[in-house]
Design an enzyme around this catalytic site. Structure first.
Site, PDB file in Angstrom:
ATOM      1  CG  HIS A   1      -0.174   0.335   2.495  1.00  0.00           C
ATOM      2  ND1 HIS A   1       0.721  -0.539   3.043  1.00  0.00           N
ATOM      3  CD2 HIS A   1      -0.173   1.429   3.283  1.00  0.00           C
ATOM      4  CE1 HIS A   1       1.234   0.007   4.137  1.00  0.00           C
ATOM      5  NE2 HIS A   1       0.719   1.204   4.301  1.00  0.00           N
TER       6      HIS A   1
HETATM    7  N1  UDP Z   1      -4.244  -5.169   8.657  1.00  0.00           N
HETATM    8  C1  UDP Z   1      -5.546  -5.598   8.907  1.00  0.00           C
HETATM    9  N2  UDP Z   1      -6.262  -6.128   7.866  1.00  0.00           N
HETATM   10  C2  UDP Z   1      -5.747  -6.252   6.615  1.00  0.00           C
HETATM   11  C3  UDP Z   1      -4.421  -5.824   6.371  1.00  0.00           C
HETATM   12  C4  UDP Z   1      -3.690  -5.268   7.418  1.00  0.00           C
HETATM   13  O1  UDP Z   1      -6.036  -5.510  10.035  1.00  0.00           O
HETATM   14  O2  UDP Z   1      -6.453  -6.755   5.725  1.00  0.00           O
HETATM   15  C5  UDP Z   1      -3.495  -4.551   9.769  1.00  0.00           C
HETATM   16  C6  UDP Z   1      -2.128  -5.150  10.020  1.00  0.00           C
HETATM   17  O3  UDP Z   1      -2.218  -6.252  10.878  1.00  0.00           O
HETATM   18  C7  UDP Z   1      -1.379  -3.990  10.647  1.00  0.00           C
HETATM   19  C8  UDP Z   1      -1.997  -2.780  10.011  1.00  0.00           C
HETATM   20  O4  UDP Z   1      -3.223  -3.208   9.429  1.00  0.00           O
HETATM   21  O5  UDP Z   1      -1.615  -3.911  12.041  1.00  0.00           O
HETATM   22  C9  UDP Z   1      -1.050  -2.276   8.969  1.00  0.00           C
HETATM   23  O6  UDP Z   1      -1.622  -1.243   8.323  1.00  0.00           O
HETATM   24  P1  UDP Z   1      -0.931  -0.600   7.056  1.00  0.00           P
HETATM   25  O7  UDP Z   1      -0.109  -1.642   6.368  1.00  0.00           O
HETATM   26  O8  UDP Z   1      -2.030   0.082   6.314  1.00  0.00           O
HETATM   27  O9  UDP Z   1      -0.029   0.548   7.667  1.00  0.00           O
HETATM   28  P2  UDP Z   1       1.473   0.592   8.182  1.00  0.00           P
HETATM   29  O10 UDP Z   1       1.624  -0.422   9.247  1.00  0.00           O
HETATM   30  O11 UDP Z   1       2.365   0.362   7.013  1.00  0.00           O
HETATM   31  O12 UDP Z   1       1.615   1.971   8.721  1.00  0.00           O
END
Ligand code: UDP
Length: 378
Positions: A211
Site C-alpha cells: 500500500h
Molecule cells: N491489517 C488488517 N487487515 C488487513 C491488512 C492489514 O487488520 O487486511 C493490519 C495489520 O495487521 C497492521 C496494520 O493493518 O496492524 C497495517 O496497516 P498498514 O499496512 O495500512 O499501515 P502501516 O503499518 O504500514 O503503517
C-alpha cells in the site's frame, strides 16, 4: 470551566486505531477521562469503522469529515488542522496523545503545540533515514515537537537521543504486541462468527500486502512485482487496500489478480492475524506487519519490498528480509530462497517489541500527569 485532566486521543488511519486501542482500553480500566477524535484520513469503512466495531470502541467523540482534501490531497494537513482547531478550541485539552507518523499525527501535533498543550507521541524514534519519505519527515517533526516520547525499542530511543529531542523519552515496547495478545487471547466481536480460525495450521499460501505510495505510484514496479509472483507459480492471498486496487485498475494491471493471486477485501484484525498465522510467509511493504510477525503468537517471516526500513529490529530477529534493490528476478529468487530456508528451519529470536504490556507502561506515565476530577474535589 472543567476541573480534572482531559486528554485527547487522535487517530486517523487503520494502524493508528489498532495500536491506540490497547491504550484506550487501559485508560478506561483506570477511569481516566479522554476524548477520542478520528480525523477521517482513512475514510473507507473497511479501514476505519470495521475496527471501531471489532474492538468495541465507542464511536469517536469527534469524527472529522475531510471533504476538501478528498478533492485535493494537498489540502489534507491544513483541512485537518482547521477542523482539529475547532475541537481543541472547544475542549481545551490538557494533553494530546498521537501514535505513528501519518498526516493526521502531524496535523494534531501542530495544533496542540499552537495551544501549548503537552504532546505525547507513541511509537517515537522510528527512522529509516530516507528524508524523501513523507512519513520520515512527519516522524522527525512530531518527535521534535513532543513533550513525552514513547519509544518502542532501544534503537528508537538512541535515534531520539542522537537528535537531542527536547521531550522526555520512555522505552515501553510497542502497543501492537498488546493488540495481538488482546485479540488472539480474548477474541473480539469478530470471533463470534469465526470460531474455526482457532485451529491454526500452516497452509500453503503466502500473504501479500502492498500500500505504500512509493510502490503504488510506480507502474513499472507494480508490473514487475506481480509478474514475479506469477512466475513462482505459488499461491498468494492478497487483502487489497482500496487505494492499491484503484492504482492497479488505473495502470490496467488488474489482469494480474487471478486465482493464483487471490484478492480479498481488507480484513478485520482478528481475521487478518489468523491469515498471517496460517500462512507460509508474507510479502509486504507495511510497517506494522514487520512488527506483528515477530510476536510469538504469529512468528512468521516476511520479504519487505522497500528500499529501506525504520524497523531494523525485525531484520536482526531474523523475521524480515529487506529487498532493498528491487527487480523481478531478485523478488523471484528471494521467494524461492525463503521458501527453501523455511523447509530447513530458520532460527528466529524473540520479539524485539516487548511482551504486550506497553499500554500499561504508557498509562503509568500518563497517570503522573493526571488529576481525576474526584481528587480535585476532595
Ligand atoms: N491489517 C488488517 N487487515 C488487513 C491488512 C492489514 O487488520 O487486511 C493490519 C495489520 O495487521 C497492521 C496494520 O493493518 O496492524 C497495517 O496497516 P498498514 O499496512 O495500512 O499501515 P502501516 O503499518 O504500514 O503503517
Amino acid at each position: 470551566m472543567r476541573i480534572g485532566t482531559m486528554f485527547a486521543i487522535v487517530t486517523g488511519t487503520r494502524p493508528e486505531i489498532i495500536k491506540m486501542f490497547p491504550i484506550m482500553k487501559q485508560m478506561n480500566e483506570h477511569d481516566m477521562d479522554f476524548k477520542y477524535i478520528y480525523t477521517g484520513q482513512h475514510f473507507d469503512d473497511s479501514l476505519s469503522s470495521q475496527f471501531f466495531d471489532e474492538f468495541s470502541l465507542p464511536s469517536p467523540d469527534y469524527k472529522i469529515d475531510l471533504f476538501d482534501s478528498k478533492i485535493s490531497p494537498t489540502l489534507q494537513i491544513p483541512e485537518m488542522m482547521i477542523k482539529l482547531d475547532n475541537v481543541f478550541r472547544k475542549e481545551r485539552f490538557d494533553g494530546v496523545i498521537v501514535q505513528g507518523d501519518t498526516n493526521s499525527v502531524l496535523a494534531a501535533s501542530l495544533v496542540s503545540t499552537q495551544y501549548n498543550i503537552p504532546l505525547y507521541h507513541v511509537e517515537s524514534g522510528l527512522r529509516c533515514f530516507d528524508y524523501n519519505m513523507q512519513e520520515e519527515r512527519n516522524r522527525l517533526l512530531v518527535d521534535h515537537m513532543s513533550d513525552v516520547l514513547f519509544a518502542s525499542t532501544a534503537i528508537s530511543k538512541k535515534n531520539l537521543e542522537d537528535e537531542n529531542v527536547n521531550g522526555k523519552i520512555y522505552t515501553v515496547g510497542n502497543t501492537v504486541m498488546d493488540a495481538i495478545n488482546i485479540v488472539l487471547h480474548n477474541g473480539t466481536n469478530a470471533l463470534k462468527d469465526e470460531k474455526s480460525c482457532d485451529k491454526s495450521k500452516t497452509e500453503d499460501y503466502i500473504v501479500v500486502t502492498l500500500h505504500r505510495k512509493e510502490n503504488l505510484s510506480n507502474k513499472e514496479f507494480l508490473f514487475n512485482f506481480f509478474s514475479g509472483l506469477h512466475e513462482t507459480k505459488m499461491k498468494y492471498v492478497f487483502p487489497i487496500h482500496p487505494h492499491t486496487l484503484k492504482q492497479m485498475k488505473k495502470f490496467n494491471l488488474d489482469y494480474f489478480l487471478t486465482n493464483r493471486i487471490k484478492i480479498i477485501p481488507p480484513l478485520g484484525y482478528f481475521k487478518f492475524l489468523n491469515l498471517l498465522k496460517k500462512s507460509r510467509f508474507v510479502i509486504t511493504d507495511s510497517g506494522g506487519i514487520q512488527e506483528e510477525i515477530t510476536s510469538e503468537l504469529i512468528n512468521k517471516c516476511a520479504i519487505v519490498v522497500r528500499p529501506n526500513t525504520e524497523r531494523p529490529e525485525s531484520i536482526e530477529s531474523g523475521h524480515c528480509r529487506l529487498l532493498s534493490d528491487f527487480n523481478k528476478n531478485r523478488l523471484v529468487n528471494e521467494i524461492y530462497k525463503l521458501n527453501n530456508d523455511l523447509e530447513h528451519g530458520i532460527e528466529l529470536s524473540k520479539s524485539p517489541y516487548g511482551v504486550g504490556d506497553s499500554a500499561q507502561r504508557i498509562v503509568n506515565v500518563l497517570m503522573d500527569h493526571y488529576q481525576p476530577v474526584s481528587k480535585i474535589l476532595n
